[in-house]
Write a protein that holds these residues in place. Structure first.
Motif, PDB file in Angstrom:
ATOM      1  N   GLY A  29      29.958  30.570  38.149  1.00  0.00           N
ATOM      2  CA  GLY A  29      29.548  31.966  37.609  1.00  0.00           C
ATOM      3  C   GLY A  29      30.978  32.443  36.213  1.00  0.00           C
ATOM      4  N   ALA A  30      31.982  31.536  37.133  1.00  0.00           N
ATOM      5  CA  ALA A  30      33.029  32.042  35.421  1.00  0.00           C
ATOM      6  C   ALA A  30      32.517  30.599  33.881  1.00  0.00           C
ATOM      7  N   GLY A  31      31.941  29.628  35.022  1.00  0.00           N
ATOM      8  CA  GLY A  31      31.621  28.509  33.593  1.00  0.00           C
ATOM      9  C   GLY A  31      30.218  28.671  32.861  1.00  0.00           C
ATOM     10  N   CYS A  32      29.036  29.388  33.416  1.00  0.00           N
ATOM     11  CA  CYS A  32      28.170  30.413  33.065  1.00  0.00           C
ATOM     12  C   CYS A  32      28.421  31.463  32.290  1.00  0.00           C
ATOM     13  N   GLY A  33      29.074  32.364  32.734  1.00  0.00           N
ATOM     14  CA  GLY A  33      29.360  33.605  31.792  1.00  0.00           C
ATOM     15  C   GLY A  33      29.936  33.267  30.276  1.00  0.00           C
ATOM     16  N   LEU A  34      31.400  31.965  30.471  1.00  0.00           N
ATOM     17  CA  LEU A  34      32.275  31.776  29.060  1.00  0.00           C
ATOM     18  C   LEU A  34      30.331  31.146  28.215  1.00  0.00           C
ATOM     19  N   VAL A  35      29.892  30.309  29.030  1.00  0.00           N
ATOM     20  CA  VAL A  35      28.961  29.558  28.079  1.00  0.00           C
ATOM     21  C   VAL A  35      27.999  30.869  26.782  1.00  0.00           C
TER      22      VAL A  35
END
Length: 138
Positions: A29-35
């Motif tokens: 979730g954090a990776g997708c949100g940051l991207v």
């Protein structure tokens, strides 16, 4: 009465072989949100650059602004991606580290490609000020 105490069982969460990992769902979730946020920031930055050359007056010739300031802003997004990757690595979030490293590499390619294109345009305007896209042509 004192009973004998058994020695502690092997505990893999302590000692030099300790490996912490973030929760996989939160990591993704954090990776997708940051991207998503970084792509949104890049879209806004380069959208503003494209809008700098937009005018509804048909009698006026408009050229886009120089890319240098916009590339600096995109480079700032890249620095934030590197910082996010370092923080994610410290937290053990492997997916976020990989996505931020990919975004940092993508932004690096965009910044260096844009710098090469703008440098070429600047050289063209120095050699031939009447060329298309030069400010003196307005």
């Amino acid at each position: 009465m004192n009973l004998p105490v058994a020695p502690p069982a092997f505990d893999a969460t302590t000692g030099p072989g300790q490996h912490r990992r973030a929760d996989r769902g939160a990591d993704i979730g954090a990776g997708c949100g940051l991207v998503f946020l970084e792509l949104l920031a890049l879209a806004v930055i380069f959208g503003l650059w494209l809008l700098s050359g937009f005018n509804l007056d048909p009698g006026k010739t408009v050229t886009t602004d120089s890319l240098w300031n916009y590339l600096a802003a995109a480079g700032g997004v890249g620095v934030l991606a590197i910082a996010a990757a370092a923080i994610a690595a410290r937290a053990g979030a492997v997916v976020a580290v990989v996505t931020q490293a990919v975004m940092a590499a993508l932004i690096c390619v965009i910044v260096f490609g844009g710098a090469a294109a703008q440098s070429h345009q600047d050289q063209l305007c120095r050699d031939m000020p009447s060329a298309a896209g030069c400010k003196s042509n307005s």
